[in-house]
Design a protein around this motif. Sequence first.
Motif, mmCIF file in Angstrom:
data_model
loop_
_atom_site.group_PDB
_atom_site.id
_atom_site.type_symbol
_atom_site.label_atom_id
_atom_site.label_comp_id
_atom_site.label_asym_id
_atom_site.label_seq_id
_atom_site.Cartn_x
_atom_site.Cartn_y
_atom_site.Cartn_z
ATOM 1 N N SER A 273 34.327 -31.735 -27.154
ATOM 2 C CA SER A 273 33.595 -32.861 -27.756
ATOM 3 C C SER A 273 34.218 -33.255 -29.090
ATOM 4 N N GLU A 320 29.945 -35.355 -21.675
ATOM 5 C CA GLU A 320 29.721 -34.136 -22.468
ATOM 6 C C GLU A 320 28.226 -33.945 -22.744
ATOM 7 N N ALA A 324 24.992 -30.768 -22.460
ATOM 8 C CA ALA A 324 24.891 -30.338 -23.852
ATOM 9 C C ALA A 324 23.502 -29.798 -24.163
ATOM 10 N N GLN A 328 23.402 -30.407 -29.671
ATOM 11 C CA GLN A 328 24.666 -31.084 -29.388
ATOM 12 C C GLN A 328 24.422 -32.542 -28.998
#
Length: 691
Positions: A273, A320, A324, A328
């Motif tokens: 990320s 992503e 997560a 995040q």
Amino acid sequence: MNSNQSRSFGLNIIYFFLGEYFSDALRNTITIVLPIILFFWLKQPELASGIGVGALLVSLTDFPDNKFNKFRTALYGIIVFFLTTIIISLSLSSFLLLAVVMTFAAFGFSMFAVYGNRMSIIGTMALIVCCFVMGLHPKNPFHFSFYMLIGGVWYYLISLLQIFIFPYRSLNHAIFECIMSSAVFLKAKANNYDVHKPFDSAQREIIKLHIKVNQKHELIRNLLLTDKQAMNPDNKNGQILLGRALLLIDLYEQLNAVHYDYAKVRTVLKESSLGLMTQLLNLLAFELEDLARNVEVKKTVAENSTNQHYNNLIKLLNAEKENATPSQTDFLTQFMVNTDAVVRILKLIRTHATAQNLQSEIVGNVPDYPAFVTADKSTLRHHLSFKSPFFRFSIRLALCFLFGFLLISQLSLSKYSYWLFLTLVIVARPKFTVTWRRNLQRLAGSLGGIIIGLVLIYLIKSPAVLLSFSVFFLLGFFSFNRINYTVSVLFITPAVILTLGSYHGHFDHIIQERILFTILGCLIAVVASILFPIWDSKQLREKINQAINYTKVYLLSTADAGRNRDSETLLRMSRKDANISLSALSEGIDSASQEPFRKRGDLNPFYNAQLMIYQMNALITSLNIFDSGVTVLEQEIIEQILKNLNSEIVDNEIFTVDEPNFEKHLPHKKLEQILFLSDNFKSNFRAMNNA
């Protein structure tokens, strides 16, 4: 160097030659050289030198500005130079009289700085006029003064004619430089997400670039907001430029809002990320550079080919987020919201959005634009005291001139002894660190220039060819005079050597004198700055107090803006003041770090305070962006933040946040972070006071 970097480097070279610096240098060189060639051809050497020197010296007062301000600068500069030339020329008959007049001139012209940057430049150049007149030693003072007057009028006729034909040329260039500086700032932001880059150095680099970007914003304000014609609502070009200025401020607000606890971000987010975020910010920085170059040449900018790459990176970041954790996801969401806002601003700049278009989106009153111009409100009477740094520096420079005359009276008098005083005017500055840096730059540039001059003298014997080279070096001097002082000295030194040597002969004597009087001038300036110092380290606490006070005003303006959207001017003013005060603090710490004899002490608490103030301002800025929800900011939290930031209250218990009692929407999270930083600032300030 990758393909994008190679392309950027090549384009920067091309745009340098197409840009304002080189075109101004070409204009200046032609304007100065043309009358010299003409009157030498007509067998009028005194007329040629007088008009040429007058045009040369007055050209150095001509900085980017609008028509009205340029006309004022021209009027003040020409009158001051004419009177100065007469007075110094009439004083040349007596060495003692000349010493007294030059010493008083050093004090008086240095005090011009009280009235702002424009008058400061005129004062400095008037002192340089004194030095040139002393060196040229005209036979007929009134004739020579009149020739200098003609040279000054001739130069400004050309300069003012250019600005009447191209009224927004300097403003377009300032916008270009601001966008380029913003791109560099964004690249530095990207380094915070790169786990391979040292964290502390990345943070300090960001704060240095913060200073530079704010200087560009201030230049745009002064060029645009003082131009009544450009600010006329019926002036379409002016409204486009005003719209761009507003968008650049908003762009920087968004770039600042992309700010987090980066040390925590590096530990919370996955390396994949972080890599995507770094790529995304670098991509936007590249697009900013491309946009800036098109703005410089007034070219309509189409949608950039990087759009597809940007969309691909956004898709990867969304992927992503699917796997997560909540923390995040929060970071990634905030990041993408900010980058999308940056893209929106870039599109508005491309579409030539006018100020009226942008103002229609603002609820409430239109900002009071003239209020954003920094006015010079000082008066001479308030600075006739040793408490004033202007007064102390003026006294110091006058003593330097007096010592210089005592010194050359003990040496064999030379027609080039005026180089000692010329060096003093150029390198002596109020702050020791600036004086020291200026000395190193002048010595390095002079040494390099002398070597170049010696090589050309050895290889070329034709005076005509050598004079042609001196014209080229004069062009180089003007091209770099506002960019890099060392390089400009590197060019002007061989120009002087070749010109004087071709005219008077005795190249070896000229070079020896140049070296001797340059070194003596540098030594006197450095010693004087140590004996009569202005230490930045002694002003740091005051600058921290100023910065933190403006931060408090910025926080209160932000909280009020959530309830009252009519406070647009106050909010923007408080943001500007917070940024400028932080820039002043950063410059002060940088100067203090270079002071000798351990005057600076331990600067780590100041670095920490600077970083915390910057982080608080960035978080306050991010609160401005999220209009929804800002109204629910808890007043007791704000009051405790203000209490923490009151530097007079350092013994109270540190307030802590009972986190479960707070709502978890974004503005509250930002406010919690500001409160946490204010706690740390309070502890850091206590450490500074105990040091």
